[in-house]
Design a protein around this motif. Structure first.
Motif, PDB file in Angstrom:
ATOM      1  N   ARG A  12       5.551   0.416  -1.737  1.00 37.53           N
ATOM      2  CA  ARG A  12       4.207  -0.155  -1.908  1.00 37.53           C
ATOM      3  C   ARG A  12       4.318  -1.666  -1.771  1.00 37.53           C
ATOM      4  NH1 ARG A  12       0.815   2.237  -6.757  1.00 37.53           N
ATOM      5  NH2 ARG A  12      -0.853   2.054  -5.214  1.00 37.53           N
ATOM      6  N   ARG A  13       3.671  -2.201  -0.778  1.00 37.56           N
ATOM      7  CA  ARG A  13       3.838  -3.646  -0.532  1.00 37.56           C
ATOM      8  C   ARG A  13       2.602  -4.477  -0.876  1.00 37.56           C
ATOM      9  NH1 ARG A  13       7.463  -1.657   3.363  1.00 37.56           N
ATOM     10  NH2 ARG A  13       5.750  -1.076   4.747  1.00 37.56           N
ATOM     11  N   PHE A  14       1.447  -3.875  -0.881  1.00 39.90           N
ATOM     12  CA  PHE A  14       0.201  -4.611  -1.170  1.00 39.90           C
ATOM     13  C   PHE A  14       0.082  -5.865  -0.318  1.00 39.90           C
ATOM     14  CE2 PHE A  14       1.386  -2.227  -4.982  1.00 39.90           C
ATOM     15  CZ  PHE A  14       0.234  -1.498  -5.203  1.00 39.90           C
ATOM     16  N   ILE A  55       2.591  19.821  -6.947  1.00 38.59           N
ATOM     17  CA  ILE A  55       2.209  18.519  -7.521  1.00 38.59           C
ATOM     18  C   ILE A  55       3.470  17.671  -7.710  1.00 38.59           C
ATOM     19  CG2 ILE A  55       1.151  17.330  -9.509  1.00 38.59           C
ATOM     20  CD1 ILE A  55      -0.506  19.921  -9.945  1.00 38.59           C
ATOM     21  N   ASP A  56       4.517  18.308  -8.242  1.00 42.50           N
ATOM     22  CA  ASP A  56       5.791  17.593  -8.403  1.00 42.50           C
ATOM     23  C   ASP A  56       6.277  17.047  -7.066  1.00 42.50           C
ATOM     24  OD1 ASP A  56       5.781  18.160 -11.056  1.00 42.50           O
ATOM     25  OD2 ASP A  56       7.387  19.659 -10.993  1.00 42.50           O
ATOM     26  N   LYS A  57       6.104  17.835  -6.019  1.00 42.05           N
ATOM     27  CA  LYS A  57       6.549  17.417  -4.682  1.00 42.05           C
ATOM     28  C   LYS A  57       5.788  16.170  -4.222  1.00 42.05           C
ATOM     29  CE  LYS A  57       6.538  19.810  -0.658  1.00 42.05           C
ATOM     30  NZ  LYS A  57       6.212  21.044   0.114  1.00 42.05           N
ATOM     31  N   ALA A  58       4.490  16.175  -4.444  1.00 43.01           N
ATOM     32  CA  ALA A  58       3.661  15.022  -4.055  1.00 43.01           C
ATOM     33  C   ALA A  58       4.057  13.782  -4.854  1.00 43.01           C
ATOM     34  CB  ALA A  58       2.180  15.343  -4.287  1.00 43.01           C
ATOM     35  N   VAL A  59       4.291  13.991  -6.150  1.00 45.37           N
ATOM     36  CA  VAL A  59       4.627  12.878  -7.034  1.00 45.37           C
ATOM     37  C   VAL A  59       6.005  12.327  -6.686  1.00 45.37           C
ATOM     38  CG1 VAL A  59       5.212  12.360  -9.436  1.00 45.37           C
ATOM     39  CG2 VAL A  59       3.107  13.588  -8.912  1.00 45.37           C
ATOM     40  N   GLU A  60       6.930  13.227  -6.451  1.00 43.80           N
ATOM     41  CA  GLU A  60       8.296  12.838  -6.064  1.00 43.80           C
ATOM     42  C   GLU A  60       8.260  12.002  -4.780  1.00 43.80           C
ATOM     43  OE1 GLU A  60      12.168  12.338  -6.324  1.00 43.80           O
ATOM     44  OE2 GLU A  60      11.064  13.477  -7.849  1.00 43.80           O
ATOM     45  N   ASN A  61       7.465  12.446  -3.829  1.00 48.12           N
ATOM     46  CA  ASN A  61       7.292  11.731  -2.571  1.00 48.12           C
ATOM     47  C   ASN A  61       6.701  10.339  -2.827  1.00 48.12           C
ATOM     48  OD1 ASN A  61       5.338  10.961  -0.257  1.00 48.12           O
ATOM     49  ND2 ASN A  61       6.793  12.360   0.728  1.00 48.12           N
ATOM     50  N   TYR A  62       5.723  10.289  -3.707  1.00 48.57           N
ATOM     51  CA  TYR A  62       5.056   9.014  -4.041  1.00 48.57           C
ATOM     52  C   TYR A  62       6.026   8.019  -4.694  1.00 48.57           C
ATOM     53  CZ  TYR A  62       2.681   5.795  -7.160  1.00 48.57           C
ATOM     54  OH  TYR A  62       2.325   4.664  -7.850  1.00 48.57           O
ATOM     55  N   GLN A 103     -11.017   0.943 -15.196  1.00 40.39           N
ATOM     56  CA  GLN A 103      -9.816   1.747 -14.941  1.00 40.39           C
ATOM     57  C   GLN A 103      -9.049   1.184 -13.740  1.00 40.39           C
ATOM     58  OE1 GLN A 103     -11.115   5.778 -14.234  1.00 40.39           O
ATOM     59  NE2 GLN A 103     -11.703   6.110 -16.356  1.00 40.39           N
ATOM     60  N   PRO A 104      -7.721   1.346 -13.738  1.00 41.35           N
ATOM     61  CA  PRO A 104      -6.967   0.917 -12.559  1.00 41.35           C
ATOM     62  C   PRO A 104      -7.288   1.831 -11.367  1.00 41.35           C
ATOM     63  CG  PRO A 104      -5.527   2.091 -14.085  1.00 41.35           C
ATOM     64  CD  PRO A 104      -6.850   1.933 -14.778  1.00 41.35           C
ATOM     65  N   ASP A 105      -7.125   1.307 -10.164  1.00 45.08           N
ATOM     66  CA  ASP A 105      -7.346   2.111  -8.953  1.00 45.08           C
ATOM     67  C   ASP A 105      -6.338   3.263  -8.897  1.00 45.08           C
ATOM     68  OD1 ASP A 105      -9.359   0.390  -8.139  1.00 45.08           O
ATOM     69  OD2 ASP A 105      -8.032  -0.836  -6.894  1.00 45.08           O
ATOM     70  N   PRO A 106      -6.670   4.342  -8.190  1.00 45.69           N
ATOM     71  CA  PRO A 106      -5.699   5.440  -8.104  1.00 45.69           C
ATOM     72  C   PRO A 106      -4.423   4.995  -7.383  1.00 45.69           C
ATOM     73  CG  PRO A 106      -7.560   5.839  -6.648  1.00 45.69           C
ATOM     74  CD  PRO A 106      -7.920   4.656  -7.486  1.00 45.69           C
ATOM     75  N   ASP A 107      -3.290   5.363  -7.951  1.00 50.38           N
ATOM     76  CA  ASP A 107      -2.007   5.068  -7.299  1.00 50.38           C
ATOM     77  C   ASP A 107      -1.783   6.049  -6.164  1.00 50.38           C
ATOM     78  OD1 ASP A 107      -0.972   3.028  -9.197  1.00 50.38           O
ATOM     79  OD2 ASP A 107      -1.152   4.701 -10.608  1.00 50.38           O
ATOM     80  N   LEU A 108      -2.159   7.299  -6.410  1.00 52.68           N
ATOM     81  CA  LEU A 108      -1.884   8.373  -5.460  1.00 52.68           C
ATOM     82  C   LEU A 108      -3.109   9.267  -5.313  1.00 52.68           C
ATOM     83  CD1 LEU A 108       0.096  10.241  -3.813  1.00 52.68           C
ATOM     84  CD2 LEU A 108       0.752  11.264  -6.008  1.00 52.68           C
ATOM     85  N   ILE A 109      -3.482   9.537  -4.060  1.00 59.37           N
ATOM     86  CA  ILE A 109      -4.574  10.475  -3.787  1.00 59.37           C
ATOM     87  C   ILE A 109      -3.988  11.666  -3.034  1.00 59.37           C
ATOM     88  CG2 ILE A 109      -6.771  10.844  -2.570  1.00 59.37           C
ATOM     89  CD1 ILE A 109      -7.405   7.881  -2.941  1.00 59.37           C
ATOM     90  N   VAL A 110      -4.165  12.853  -3.585  1.00 62.01           N
ATOM     91  CA  VAL A 110      -3.650  14.079  -2.978  1.00 62.01           C
ATOM     92  C   VAL A 110      -4.830  14.858  -2.408  1.00 62.01           C
ATOM     93  CG1 VAL A 110      -2.478  16.280  -3.431  1.00 62.01           C
ATOM     94  CG2 VAL A 110      -1.746  14.202  -4.646  1.00 62.01           C
ATOM     95  N   VAL A 168      -8.145   1.318  -1.451  1.00 63.10           N
ATOM     96  CA  VAL A 168      -7.600   0.435  -0.412  1.00 63.10           C
ATOM     97  C   VAL A 168      -6.064   0.394  -0.385  1.00 63.10           C
ATOM     98  CG1 VAL A 168      -9.583  -1.054   0.079  1.00 63.10           C
ATOM     99  CG2 VAL A 168      -8.125  -1.572  -1.891  1.00 63.10           C
ATOM    100  N   TYR A 169      -5.447   0.430  -1.571  1.00 58.36           N
ATOM    101  CA  TYR A 169      -3.979   0.436  -1.602  1.00 58.36           C
ATOM    102  C   TYR A 169      -3.404   1.696  -2.247  1.00 58.36           C
ATOM    103  CZ  TYR A 169      -3.192  -4.006   0.648  1.00 58.36           C
ATOM    104  OH  TYR A 169      -3.106  -4.992   1.594  1.00 58.36           O
ATOM    105  N   SER A 170      -4.193   2.751  -2.283  1.00 55.14           N
ATOM    106  CA  SER A 170      -3.668   4.012  -2.819  1.00 55.14           C
ATOM    107  C   SER A 170      -2.703   4.613  -1.811  1.00 55.14           C
ATOM    108  CB  SER A 170      -4.805   4.999  -3.054  1.00 55.14           C
ATOM    109  OG  SER A 170      -5.748   4.476  -3.956  1.00 55.14           O
ATOM    110  N   GLU A 171      -1.713   5.303  -2.310  1.00 54.55           N
ATOM    111  CA  GLU A 171      -0.842   6.091  -1.442  1.00 54.55           C
ATOM    112  C   GLU A 171      -1.533   7.437  -1.211  1.00 54.55           C
ATOM    113  OE1 GLU A 171       1.957   4.980  -0.039  1.00 54.55           O
ATOM    114  OE2 GLU A 171       1.631   3.052  -1.035  1.00 54.55           O
TER     115      GLU A 171
END
Ligand code: IPE
Ligand code: IPE
Ligand code: MG
Length: 236
Positions: A231-233, A219-226, A176-183, A200-203
């Protein structure tokens, strides 16, 4: 509800994997004059709703942190209550999950669980295998334990050294891909041994909202922020 773009949309980060640290159940109950255990019962209901909301919004993988390797050190009464909630969820989940096209994977070693619980966990994983939406439930999970177990598994299979690739293929989230966003809910600004390798590179997004109070709107607020993070990696 936000519909998450499945293709790369210019100016918006792709979101295929979201993870939640479901913290704050105990405080939520205490504030209501209820025993902490009540918070875990409500928390489990919220977990179900949140996962479904994310999948409906087009996110492919949802990971939740339900119980850490350190949480066993809580008072027996609370651990037992959490295990009861987990057990009844498993029984309900067996009939529900396949119908919702959800593929469940447990992140964590199953050995400390009662034989009946382990059997239910294994059945749920087998019966939901191949379903479209991936739901990872981290129970008896520790990021350090995950890495140590992965290395030991590689050694047992004959490896004399590990690489980032071989280790990635031996951890619980293999494939699986790494998480993009951790809330993280509950106001603490730390990871508490969650997804050490994968994050390591999760937001990261932290909210004071206690887990049982988490709304779709938040949740929408967190996603909108994300979406609008840079993301520069490591690149420029
Ligand atoms: C998270 O809520 C659930 C588990 C760790 C099992 P907590 O039980 O940690 O709730 P708080 O943080 O004490 O409020
Ligand atoms: C993290 O919450 C673990 C889960 C949500 C399952 P904790 O409540 O255990 O974390 P700490 O103790 O505040 O770091
Ligand atoms: Mg907590």
């Amino acid at each position: 509800m936000i519909i998450h773009p499945t293709e790369n949309t210019p100016g918006i980060n792709k979101l295929s994997h979201i993870a939640f640290i479901m913290d704050g159940n105990g405080r939520w109950a205490t504030r209501r004059g209820m025993p902490r255990e009540y918070g875990h019962t409500i928390g489990a209901k919220v977990f179900r709703r949140v996962a479904e909301y994310c999948f409906r919004g087009g996110i492919d993988i949802v990971t939740v942190y339900a119980f850490s390797t350190e949480n066993w050190s809580r008072p027996k009464r609370e651990v037992d209550a959490i295990m009861n909630v987990f057990g009844s969820y498993l029984k309900m989940g067996l009939t529900d999950m396949a119908k919702d096209d959800i593929c469940v994977r447990f992140l964590g070693e199953k050995t400390p669980f009662a034989p009946e619980t382990r059997e239910l966990m294994e059945r749920l994983e087998t019966e939901s295998l191949g379903n479209r939406y991936k739901l990872n439930i981290a129970v008896n999970y520790g990021g350090r334990a995950e890495i140590v177990n992965a290395v030991n598994r590689l050694i047992a299979s004959g490896a004399r050294e590990v690489s980032e690739e071989s280790l990635s293929s031996a951890i619980y989230t293999a494939g699986q891909p790494d998480p993009d966003l951790i809330v993280r809910c509950g106001g603490e600004v730390r990871l508490s041994n969650f997804l050490m390798w994968q994050s390591v590179y999760s937001e990261l997004y932290f909210t004071d909202t206690l887990w049982p109070d988490l709304t779709d709107n938040e949740i929408d607020k967190a996603v909108e922020n994300y979406y609008h993070r840079k993301r520069r990696f490591g690149k420029v």
